[in-house]
Write a protein that holds these residues in place. Structure first.
Motif, PDB file in Angstrom:
ATOM      1  N   MET A   1       0.845  -1.176   0.000  1.00 14.26           N
ATOM      2  CA  MET A   1       0.000   0.000   0.000  1.00 14.26           C
ATOM      3  C   MET A   1       0.888   1.237   0.000  1.00 14.26           C
ATOM      4  N   ALA A   2       0.741   2.067  -0.977  1.00 18.40           N
ATOM      5  CA  ALA A   2       1.536   3.281  -1.088  1.00 18.40           C
ATOM      6  C   ALA A   2       0.711   4.479  -0.628  1.00 18.40           C
ATOM      7  N   VAL A   3       1.319   5.273   0.230  1.00 14.84           N
ATOM      8  CA  VAL A   3       0.667   6.486   0.724  1.00 14.84           C
ATOM      9  C   VAL A   3       1.467   7.665   0.202  1.00 14.84           C
ATOM     10  N   GLY A   4       0.808   8.545  -0.537  1.00 10.59           N
ATOM     11  CA  GLY A   4       1.488   9.706  -1.093  1.00 10.59           C
ATOM     12  C   GLY A   4       1.418  10.888  -0.148  1.00 10.59           C
ATOM     13  N   VAL A   5       2.415  11.729  -0.234  1.00 10.66           N
ATOM     14  CA  VAL A   5       2.455  12.951   0.550  1.00 10.66           C
ATOM     15  C   VAL A   5       1.730  14.031  -0.243  1.00 10.66           C
ATOM     16  N   PRO A   6       0.780  14.711   0.377  1.00 10.49           N
ATOM     17  CA  PRO A   6       0.075  15.756  -0.381  1.00 10.49           C
ATOM     18  C   PRO A   6       0.999  16.940  -0.657  1.00 10.49           C
ATOM     19  N   ILE A   7       1.049  17.374  -1.892  1.00 12.95           N
ATOM     20  CA  ILE A   7       1.835  18.535  -2.294  1.00 12.95           C
ATOM     21  C   ILE A   7       0.862  19.551  -2.865  1.00 12.95           C
ATOM     22  N   CYS A   8       0.835  20.723  -2.253  1.00 11.61           N
ATOM     23  CA  CYS A   8      -0.048  21.801  -2.707  1.00 11.61           C
ATOM     24  C   CYS A   8       0.811  22.900  -3.313  1.00 11.61           C
ATOM     25  N   VAL A   9       0.395  23.412  -4.458  1.00  8.81           N
ATOM     26  CA  VAL A   9       1.130  24.473  -5.144  1.00  8.81           C
ATOM     27  C   VAL A   9       0.174  25.630  -5.381  1.00  8.81           C
ATOM     28  N   GLU A  10       0.631  26.828  -5.061  1.00  7.64           N
ATOM     29  CA  GLU A  10      -0.151  28.038  -5.289  1.00  7.64           C
ATOM     30  C   GLU A  10       0.673  28.957  -6.175  1.00  7.64           C
ATOM     31  N   CYS A  11       0.260  29.132  -7.412  1.00  5.28           N
ATOM     32  CA  CYS A  11       0.996  29.983  -8.349  1.00  5.28           C
ATOM     33  C   CYS A  11       0.260  31.303  -8.531  1.00  5.28           C
ATOM     34  N   GLY A  12       1.003  32.318  -8.944  1.00 12.65           N
ATOM     35  CA  GLY A  12       0.419  33.623  -9.169  1.00 12.65           C
ATOM     36  C   GLY A  12       0.445  34.515  -7.944  1.00 12.65           C
ATOM     37  N   THR A  13       1.143  34.114  -6.916  1.00 12.45           N
ATOM     38  CA  THR A  13       1.234  34.926  -5.710  1.00 12.45           C
ATOM     39  C   THR A  13       2.393  35.906  -5.829  1.00 12.45           C
ATOM     40  N   ARG A  14       2.334  36.990  -5.105  1.00 13.29           N
ATOM     41  CA  ARG A  14       3.412  37.987  -5.155  1.00 13.29           C
ATOM     42  C   ARG A  14       4.219  38.019  -3.865  1.00 13.29           C
ATOM     43  N   CYS A  20       5.458  31.417  -6.955  1.00 10.12           N
ATOM     44  CA  CYS A  20       4.818  30.134  -6.637  1.00 10.12           C
ATOM     45  C   CYS A  20       5.147  29.764  -5.195  1.00 10.12           C
ATOM     46  N   LYS A  21       4.175  29.185  -4.524  1.00  6.11           N
ATOM     47  CA  LYS A  21       4.374  28.735  -3.151  1.00  6.11           C
ATOM     48  C   LYS A  21       4.101  27.233  -3.109  1.00  6.11           C
ATOM     49  N   VAL A  22       4.969  26.489  -2.444  1.00  4.62           N
ATOM     50  CA  VAL A  22       4.781  25.048  -2.291  1.00  4.62           C
ATOM     51  C   VAL A  22       4.769  24.676  -0.819  1.00  4.62           C
ATOM     52  N   VAL A  23       5.724  25.163  -0.045  1.00  4.63           N
ATOM     53  CA  VAL A  23       5.874  24.770   1.354  1.00  4.63           C
ATOM     54  C   VAL A  23       4.696  25.262   2.196  1.00  4.63           C
ATOM     55  N   GLY A  24       4.342  26.546   2.064  1.00  2.00           N
ATOM     56  CA  GLY A  24       3.252  27.107   2.862  1.00  2.00           C
ATOM     57  C   GLY A  24       1.922  26.398   2.648  1.00  2.00           C
ATOM     58  N   PRO A  25       1.461  26.263   1.398  1.00  2.00           N
ATOM     59  CA  PRO A  25       0.192  25.571   1.178  1.00  2.00           C
ATOM     60  C   PRO A  25       0.205  24.102   1.606  1.00  2.00           C
ATOM     61  N   THR A  26       1.357  23.425   1.455  1.00  2.00           N
ATOM     62  CA  THR A  26       1.428  22.013   1.847  1.00  2.00           C
ATOM     63  C   THR A  26       1.330  21.867   3.364  1.00  2.00           C
ATOM     64  N   ILE A  27       2.079  22.678   4.098  1.00  2.00           N
ATOM     65  CA  ILE A  27       1.992  22.626   5.555  1.00  2.00           C
ATOM     66  C   ILE A  27       0.620  23.122   6.015  1.00  2.00           C
ATOM     67  N   GLY A  28       0.066  24.108   5.310  1.00  2.00           N
ATOM     68  CA  GLY A  28      -1.285  24.584   5.622  1.00  2.00           C
ATOM     69  C   GLY A  28      -2.317  23.488   5.470  1.00  2.00           C
ATOM     70  N   PHE A  29      -2.190  22.673   4.421  1.00  2.00           N
ATOM     71  CA  PHE A  29      -3.127  21.567   4.230  1.00  2.00           C
ATOM     72  C   PHE A  29      -2.994  20.533   5.340  1.00  2.00           C
ATOM     73  N   LEU A  30      -1.771  20.227   5.729  1.00  3.91           N
ATOM     74  CA  LEU A  30      -1.570  19.259   6.813  1.00  3.91           C
ATOM     75  C   LEU A  30      -2.132  19.784   8.138  1.00  3.91           C
ATOM     76  N   ALA A  31      -1.952  21.087   8.404  1.00  2.00           N
ATOM     77  CA  ALA A  31      -2.520  21.688   9.613  1.00  2.00           C
ATOM     78  C   ALA A  31      -4.045  21.692   9.545  1.00  2.00           C
ATOM     79  N   PHE A  32      -4.584  21.976   8.346  1.00  2.00           N
ATOM     80  CA  PHE A  32      -6.033  21.935   8.142  1.00  2.00           C
ATOM     81  C   PHE A  32      -6.574  20.543   8.441  1.00  2.00           C
ATOM     82  N   ALA A  33      -5.919  19.514   7.927  1.00  2.00           N
ATOM     83  CA  ALA A  33      -6.389  18.134   8.131  1.00  2.00           C
ATOM     84  C   ALA A  33      -6.321  17.745   9.609  1.00  2.00           C
ATOM     85  N   ALA A  34      -5.263  18.143  10.305  1.00  2.00           N
ATOM     86  CA  ALA A  34      -5.140  17.821  11.726  1.00  2.00           C
ATOM     87  C   ALA A  34      -6.221  18.527  12.544  1.00  2.00           C
TER      88      ALA A  34
END
Length: 75
Positions: A1-14, A20-34
């Motif tokens: 059974m393979a479990v993938g790590v969620p990666i969230c990308v937000e492009c178009g930010t200033r 582009c943001k990758v770390v913030g949205p990904t950690i935000g999603f994990l905090a949201f899920a918790a």
């Protein structure tokens, strides 16, 4: 059974030079899920007695936790 790590990308930010943001949205999603694992059952129980309070509790991860974590990390 393979479990993938969620990666969230937000492009178009200033907030950074790459626009582009990758770390913030990904950690935000994990905090949201918790937060959602705890707050949604509590909100559902409260909803049985106080509808608006239950809705606010269940909406808290999406309206407060995710944006706060995502915006605090600029990359």
């Amino acid at each position: 059974m393979a479990v993938g790590v969620p990666i969230c990308v937000e492009c178009g930010t200033r907030s950074n030079p790459c626009r582009c943001k990758v770390v913030g949205p990904t950690i935000g999603f994990l905090a949201f899920a918790a937060a959602a694992v705890v707050e949604w059952p509590v909100g559902a129980l409260v909803y049985c007695f106080r509808h608006m309070k239950g809705r606010r509790i269940m909406a808290h991860p999406a309206t407060v936790v995710y944006p706060a974590v995502t915006n605090s990390i600029p990359i």
